[in-house]
Design an enzyme around this catalytic site. Structure first.
Site, PDB file in Angstrom:
ATOM      1  N   ASP A   1       0.887  -1.145   0.000  1.00 35.63           N
ATOM      2  CA  ASP A   1       0.000   0.000   0.000  1.00 35.63           C
ATOM      3  C   ASP A   1       0.935   1.207   0.000  1.00 35.63           C
ATOM      4  O   ASP A   1       2.065   1.110   0.450  1.00 35.63           O
ATOM      5  CB  ASP A   1      -0.866  -0.040   1.257  1.00 35.63           C
ATOM      6  CG  ASP A   1      -1.733   1.177   1.379  1.00 35.63           C
ATOM      7  OD1 ASP A   1      -2.302   1.587   0.359  1.00 35.63           O
ATOM      8  OD2 ASP A   1      -1.848   1.704   2.493  1.00 35.63           O
TER       9      ASP A   1
ATOM     10  N   ASP B   1      -1.752  -0.826   5.726  1.00 32.16           N
ATOM     11  CA  ASP B   1      -1.972  -0.247   7.049  1.00 32.16           C
ATOM     12  C   ASP B   1      -3.424  -0.042   7.381  1.00 32.16           C
ATOM     13  O   ASP B   1      -3.739   0.291   8.511  1.00 32.16           O
ATOM     14  CB  ASP B   1      -1.250   1.085   7.152  1.00 32.16           C
ATOM     15  CG  ASP B   1      -1.939   2.165   6.334  1.00 32.16           C
ATOM     16  OD1 ASP B   1      -2.568   1.811   5.318  1.00 32.16           O
ATOM     17  OD2 ASP B   1      -1.861   3.337   6.704  1.00 32.16           O
TER      18      ASP B   1
ATOM     19  N   ASP C   1      -7.247  -1.534   2.734  1.00 31.11           N
ATOM     20  CA  ASP C   1      -6.637  -2.752   2.218  1.00 31.11           C
ATOM     21  C   ASP C   1      -6.779  -3.929   3.176  1.00 31.11           C
ATOM     22  O   ASP C   1      -6.098  -4.924   3.021  1.00 31.11           O
ATOM     23  CB  ASP C   1      -5.170  -2.529   1.837  1.00 31.11           C
ATOM     24  CG  ASP C   1      -4.414  -1.785   2.903  1.00 31.11           C
ATOM     25  OD1 ASP C   1      -4.770  -1.951   4.078  1.00 31.11           O
ATOM     26  OD2 ASP C   1      -3.475  -1.050   2.563  1.00 31.11           O
TER      27      ASP C   1
END
Lengths: 833, 67
Positions: free
Chosen positions: A527, A721, A725
């Site tokens: 990410d 984090d 996601d």
């Protein structure tokens, strides 16, 4: 993220910082130095902060001064007391009581609360004295390792909120633990497992004593009558050990057979069954070997190995679960009849409720702003690091963070109906769909079983032809010496050791199969926001006159805009310059008189036209900033352009190095981000990721789909984090959540990093590989022993003494390899930032 | 030597009793948390009523200043 760190003790850092300046005055509660400004010469006792003062008053008022004497005996980590002063009204709500409070038949109620700030033996004493502080509490039992207290109280005499306030006043802020059912289920499993180990151990010990007598008799002679007696006793205990604690292996083998998967239980059960059967037959007929000594010890050792692995994994899972518990799970409802807002648990929020969301709080529901204007950090949902402005009529989403001012929000969706709730449902679904990875040793077990059965058939055939009387005997001997004891013991232990060492480094691993996946190679997807980058605005570049920096710092101290905060943080000054006449223009910038000079900081449009025309490099520099995805901030001093500050979400300093290390280990790296594709491409270039593997504008749902598609090709590690996601983290072969991430990542990820940066990821990959090297080494050793035993059995020269020596010897060698492997030990321990 | 016919079952019975005690200890939760229990042992309590008058004796104040 609110509440990610367990201990946030700002007062103690302050106290430590001022410590060297003056003769130290110790705080009467926590023992840390009292800041010079807070020393009151007239008072008998000094306190480093208000929290300590409050806690001291409570402890003294309840006659619990013994706490200080106990603590003096155990000088652990000192920390200033933090008293939150909340009312904890949400704990009294019927919706909370129904789900998380246990109602006992005697009319009392019990629940578990996680306490912040638990650190030493004296804390145990103080917390368990809760009945003296809060009338109506019957009992408080603290689990020091988890920091969780189980409180039993009388609901007719005191509400739970009063109990929580009492704990808070002692300096331990309580948080309800919301995992009652899974815990009690696990506790039952743990207890059953311990009982099995106890029974297996007792049986093994007693059979060994009997075996000693029998082996002694082998050399110095024993009367047949007593030998038979001892053999019968051995059989009694042996059959008990196989039938009760040993049933685990038979059940595992049966399940493996039914689902047609390979499992290490299969060859183990085969050996146990063959040995048990042969031993019983030989006991009944009064001749031949009985094997029960080897079998009972085998069952005991294998169970102990599995228990250690279980405990280690449980510990990591618990730690993550408790971090999750720290996140606030209450809302402030504004009652229609007027009056102050009431704290209610999230379970009790209904559609149409009007909620107050204070600055710094996470918005608990999807809803529409009815009153107030603020900025909202939506990074959790969108990955967009820049906060969005909201005002009356704006839609806000649950899980986003209110930054600037209080809002009144009318709930339009709650709980599972919110966007976050739907995402969490996706997380759970993908977790359920996840096919369990066949563990390394289990994968081998299939081949192992086939080989053993082939050899056993061969032996049986050859000996039936040579000497039919001894065929069954030799075949059983082969099945027993081929039993993969060392392998069954080494794998869980090596994994447990690695997980334990990782936890000490701040890497919490929830399962052993994770290590195996990470020891291979495949695709790592990152990410962007908060993972590769810092996740907040900061100064990336300053071009122009450096002498303007103090002026900017002084002026921007008067603004709360994220860009202003970034600039202030970059040029932190001990004594800011005097600033007057500050005017802020929303969406443009800020202007003021700093140390007699007129300073203007803001966007390019905010610069006066003549100044802009006079500066020849400005337009080009601004264009470059925009191309890099940064926000250009122009600084004008006395009507001329002095400098250009480029502000943006800076790449983590260790990101480039970490990605280079990953690639060196054979992993490919890519980015999945919700942010603008151009920004993603820039970051990819900066950290050395192939731009073709860097994707921007990816929604949480699309991230999940991408990860699932990539998994069909090979192992996928997702590092992220947040909520946006979480589903992808859960669906990946291994999901790694970085420190400072969203609460959802704690539940979804398989590994949680409790320290900042990407360096732990590299550590983790290296250590996984070393762990599996150690396991392979164990495997080779144990196979060598097995092969030697099998050879002896096939040729028929094995005797029980050789088997009895061979087995512990192989276990010992393999254990020393497993425990001695340098897994996480190679890297120096880092402090969690 | 035939005393072994009595001694051995007796020893087994004693072993069984120990195992039974262990099982009871596990099932009553005594092994659920082994860390805190070790510390609880140190808290030998003064036999005092929990609600004492709020006195300020100098001896106790000295104790409070210990780090």
């Amino acid at each position: 993220m609110p509440g990610a760190e367990i201990t946030i003790d700002a007062p103690s850092t302050r106290a430590q910082a001022s410590a060297p300046a003056r003769p130290q005055v110790a705080c009467a509660h926590c023992g840390l130095a009292v800041p010079s400004g807070l020393i009151d010469p007239a008072a008998a006792m000094q306190f480093c902060c208000n929290g300590c003062r409050t806690v001291h008053a409570v402890i003294h008022g309840c006659g619990l001064e013994r706490f200080y004497r106990l603590r003096a005996a155990d000088p652990g980590r000192a920390a200033a007391a933090a008293v939150s002063g909340r009312t904890f009204g949400e704990l009294d709500d019927p919706a909370f009581a129904e789900r998380w409070v246990e109602h006992r038949p005697d009319g009392l109620t019990a629940t578990e609360l996680l306490l912040e700030g638990i650190h030493c033996a004296a804390c145990v004493w103080l917390v368990e004295k809760l009945p003296a502080v809060a009338p109506g509490v019957i009992e408080a039992r603290l689990d020091l390792r988890r920091g969780v207290v189980r409180v039993v109280w009388d609901p007719r005499r005191t509400p739970l909120s009063a109990v929580a306030r009492a704990l808070d006043s002692l300096g331990y802020t309580p948080h309800p633990v919301r995992d009652g059912e899974t815990r009690s289920m696990r506790r039952r499993e743990d207890r059953a497992f311990l009982v099995r180990i106890g029974v297996a151990g007792a049986a093994a010990g007693n059979v060994m004593v009997l075996a000693f007598a029998l082996y002694g008799g082998l050399f110095s002679g024993i009367e047949a009558e007593f030998a038979g007696y001892f053999r019968w006793m051995s059989m009694l205990l042996g059959v008990l050990a196989l039938a009760w604690p040993g049933s685990v292996f038979f059940r595992g083998a049966w399940a493996a057979l039914r689902t047609r998967t390979a499992h290490l239980d299969l060859p183990i059960a085969l050996g146990l069954a063959a040995g048990g059967l042969m031993g019983t037959i030989n006991t009944l007929r009064g001749a031949g070997e009985i094997y029960f000594d080897s079998l009972t010890v085998l069952v005991f050792l294998l169970l102990v190995g599995r228990w250690i692995q279980r405990r280690q994994q449980r510990w990591a899972a618990d730690a993550v679960q408790l971090l999750y518990t720290l996140t606030p799970a209450f809302a402030r409802r504004i009652e229609s009849g007027g009056g102050p807002p009431r704290d209610i648990p999230l379970e009790a929020v209904r559609r149409g409720d009007l909620l107050e969301v204070r600055a710094g709080d996470t918005i608990p529901v999807d809803g529409i702003v009815e009153l107030g204007a603020s900025r909202v950090d939506q990074a959790l949902l969108t990955g967009e690091p820049r906060p969005a402005a909201v005002s009356t009529g704006s839609r806000v989403a649950a899980g986003t963070l209110n930054l600037a001012a209080a809002l009144h929000v009318r709930a339009s969706a709650t709980g599972a109906d919110t966007r976050v709730g739907r995402l969490m449902a996706l997380v759970e679904q993908s977790a359920r769909r996840r096919t369990p990875i066949v563990q390394f040793a289990d994968g081998l077990a299939g081949w192992f079983t086939i080989a053993v059965i082939t050899l056993a058939t061969l032996t049986l055939g050859v000996w039936l032809w040579l000497d039919p009387g001894h065929a069954a005997e030799h075949t059983a001997a082969l099945l027993i010496v081929a039993c993969p004891c060392a392998l069954g013991l080494a794998t869980p232990l090596a994994v447990a050791v690695a997980i334990g060492r990782a936890a000490r480094q701040g890497i919490l691993i929830k399962g052993g199969d994770t290590l195996e996946t990470l020891s291979r190679r495949g695709l790592v997807l990152f990410d962007k926001t908060g993972t590769l980058t810092q996740g907040r605005a900061s100064l990336v570049r300053w071009s122009g006159d450096a002498s303007a920096q103090p002026l900017v710092a002084a002026l921007e101290a008067h603004s709360s805009h994220p860009i202003a905060k970034a600039l202030c943080a970059a040029f932190r000054e001990e004594s800011p310059l005097p600033t007057t006449d500050v005017t802020q223009v929303s969406g443009a910038g800020v202007e003021g008189l700093v140390a007699g000079r007129r300073v203007r900081v803001g966007s390019i449009e905010y610069v006066p036209e003549p100044a802009r025309a006079a500066c020849h490099w400005l337009n080009e520099a601004v264009a470059q900033c925009i191309a890099e995805g940064l926000t250009p901030v122009v600084v004008c001093v006395d009507g001329t352009v002095a400098a250009l500050a480029a502000v943006g979400d800076a790449v983590r300093p260790d990101a480039r190095e970490a990605i280079a290390a990953l690639r060196a280990r054979g992993w490919r790296a890519g980015i999945l981000s919700g942010d603008h594709p151009q920004v993603v491409a820039t970051v990819a270039r900066q950290v050395g990721i192939d731009p073709r593997l860097a994707h921007g504008h990816v929604s949480p749902e699309a991230k999940l789909a991408t990860v699932e598609a990539a998994r069909r090709v090979g192992p996928v590690v997702m590092i992220g984090d947040g909520v946006n996601d979480a589903a992808a983290l859960s669906a990946a072969s291994v999901g790694i959540a970085v420190q400072g991430g969203a609460e959802a990542s704690l539940a979804a990820a398989h590994v949680y990093l409790n320290q900042a940066g990407l360096a732990p990821v590299v550590d983790l990959l290296g250590a996984s590989r070393r762990t599996f090297q150690a396991i392979r080494c164990c495997l080779a050793t144990s196979l060598t022993y097995n092969a030697a035993g099998v050879l002896l059995a096939i040729t028929g020269v094995i005797n029980p003494l050789i088997a009895a020596v061979l087995m512990p010897l192989s276990s010992f060698t393999v254990l020393s390899i497993a425990l001695g492997a340098r897994t996480f030990a190679g890297s120096a321990p880092r402090r969690a930032a | 030597m035939s005393v072994i016919y009595v001694i051995l079952p007796l020893a087994m019975l004693m072993g069984a009793a120990a195992v039974a005690a262990f099982i009871w200890a596990v099932r009553s939760g005594q092994y659920d948390d082994v860390d805190t229990t070790a510390l609880r042992l140190l808290h030998d309590d003064d036999v005092e009523p929990p609600h004492r008058p709020r006195s300020h004796s100098p001896r106790r104040q000295r104790g409070r200043h210990e780090p």
